[in-house]
Design a protein around this motif. Structure first.
Motif, PDB file in Angstrom:
ATOM      1  N   GLU A  19       0.283  -1.274   1.194  1.00  0.00           N
ATOM      2  CA  GLU A  19      -0.560  -1.264   2.394  1.00  0.00           C
ATOM      3  C   GLU A  19      -2.059  -1.325   2.077  1.00  0.00           C
ATOM      4  O   GLU A  19      -2.884  -1.329   2.984  1.00  0.00           O
ATOM      5  N   ARG A  20      -2.415  -1.370   0.817  1.00  0.00           N
ATOM      6  CA  ARG A  20      -3.823  -1.420   0.421  1.00  0.00           C
ATOM      7  C   ARG A  20      -4.389  -2.812   0.685  1.00  0.00           C
ATOM      8  O   ARG A  20      -3.817  -3.812   0.254  1.00  0.00           O
ATOM      9  N   ASP A  21      -5.527  -2.861   1.365  1.00  0.00           N
ATOM     10  CA  ASP A  21      -6.103  -4.154   1.725  1.00  0.00           C
ATOM     11  C   ASP A  21      -6.429  -5.027   0.519  1.00  0.00           C
ATOM     12  O   ASP A  21      -6.237  -6.247   0.564  1.00  0.00           O
ATOM     13  N   VAL A  22      -6.859  -4.427  -0.585  1.00  0.00           N
ATOM     14  CA  VAL A  22      -7.185  -5.233  -1.768  1.00  0.00           C
ATOM     15  C   VAL A  22      -5.921  -5.827  -2.388  1.00  0.00           C
ATOM     16  O   VAL A  22      -5.964  -6.929  -2.957  1.00  0.00           O
ATOM     17  N   GLU A  23      -4.800  -5.145  -2.288  1.00  0.00           N
ATOM     18  CA  GLU A  23      -3.526  -5.664  -2.810  1.00  0.00           C
ATOM     19  C   GLU A  23      -2.963  -6.745  -1.888  1.00  0.00           C
ATOM     20  O   GLU A  23      -2.442  -7.755  -2.364  1.00  0.00           O
ATOM     21  N   ILE A  24      -3.086  -6.522  -0.589  1.00  0.00           N
ATOM     22  CA  ILE A  24      -2.629  -7.532   0.373  1.00  0.00           C
ATOM     23  C   ILE A  24      -3.406  -8.828   0.171  1.00  0.00           C
ATOM     24  O   ILE A  24      -2.823  -9.914   0.111  1.00  0.00           O
TER      25      ILE A  24
ATOM     26  N   GLU B  26     -15.538   3.937  -5.487  1.00  0.00           N
ATOM     27  CA  GLU B  26     -15.377   4.618  -4.198  1.00  0.00           C
ATOM     28  C   GLU B  26     -14.166   4.060  -3.445  1.00  0.00           C
ATOM     29  O   GLU B  26     -13.382   4.818  -2.870  1.00  0.00           O
ATOM     30  N   LYS B  27     -14.017   2.743  -3.458  1.00  0.00           N
ATOM     31  CA  LYS B  27     -12.881   2.099  -2.784  1.00  0.00           C
ATOM     32  C   LYS B  27     -11.561   2.551  -3.413  1.00  0.00           C
ATOM     33  O   LYS B  27     -10.601   2.840  -2.699  1.00  0.00           O
TER      34      LYS B  27
END
Length: 189
Positions: A140-145, A128-129
C-alpha cells in the motif's frame, strides 16, 4: 508423458546479471528514467538478512542509501528472493519460455529499484518518507505502487507474452495447467 517443473538456479541469474544484454538494459533504463547522474554500485547477492539476522527471501532487490541520506550506495539484486518468486509462480513454464520468464522477472526487479533511484533523485524518497511508510503495508506504500506501475509499463511494452508474464509477477496469480497453453501461445504472436 510427465512434465517436469522448471526451476531457476543461481547460475542462471548470475549469467543473466553478468551478460552484456543486461548491462545494456540497465544503462538504457537509467537514461530513460533520467538517473544517469546518480552513481551507485550494482551487486548480485545471494540473500539479505532481516532485522533479526535471519535470511529474508521475500526481497528480490533493494537500494541501500547511505546513513546520512545523501546518496545511494548500492543497488542489490537478491538471488534467493528472485528464485523463490520465479519458481513459485512460473515452475510450469517449460524450457526456452522459462528462460524468457527469468529474464523478465530479473529485469522487472531492476527497473523497480531504478524507479526508487529516480524517486530519491526527485526528493520523493527521503528519510522522513521512509519513517512515515513504516506503519503502512508494503503493497500500500505509494512509492512501491509507483515503482511497480512504472516497471510494469516499461517491461510490458515488448509483446503480449511479456505483458502476461509481468501481470502474473505483480499479482497473486501463477502459471497453472489451465492458463499455461494460453501463455505459451502468446510467445508465438
Amino acid at each position: 508423458m510427465a512434465i517436469f517443473a522448471s526451476e531457476v538456479t543461481p547460475e542462471q541469474i548470475s549469467r543473466l546479471f553478468e551478460s552484456e544484454n543486461f548491462k545494456l538494459f540497465h544503462s538504457t533504463i537509467r537514461k530513460d528514467l533520467d538517473i544517469e547522474d546518480i552513481e551507485y554500485e550494482i551487486f548480485l547477492r545471494s540473500k539479505v538478512n532481516d532485522r533479526d539476522g535471519y535470511g529474508d527471501t521475500s526481497i528480490n532487490a533493494r537500494i541501500k542509501i547511505n546513513q546520512s541520506w545523501e546518496k545511494i550506495d548500492e543497488l542489490i539484486l537478491l538471488e534467493e528472493g528472485l528464485i523463490l518468486s520465479i519458481n513459485s509462480k512460473f515452475s510450469k513454464v517449460p524450457g526456452l519460455y522459462f528462460e524468457r520468464v527469468i529474464e523478465l522477472c530479473v529485469k522487472f526487479a531492476l527497473v523497480h529499484e531504478l524507479v526508487h533511484v529516480q524517486q530519491f533523485k526527485k526528493g520523493i524518497l527521503t528519510q522522513e518518507k521512509m519513517r512515515e511508510l513504516k506503519g503502512i503495508r508494503y503493497e500500500e506504500r505509494d512509492v512501491e505502487i509507483e515503482a511497480n506501475n512504472i516497471a510494469t509499463q516499461i517491461m510490458s511494452n515488448k509483446s503480449e507474452f511479456d505483458k502476461r508474464i509481468i501481470s502474473i509477477l505483480t499479482t497473486k496469480e501463477s502459471v497453472d495447467n489451465d492458463n499455461l497453453p494460453e501463455i505459451l501461445d502468446l510467445l508465438g504472436k
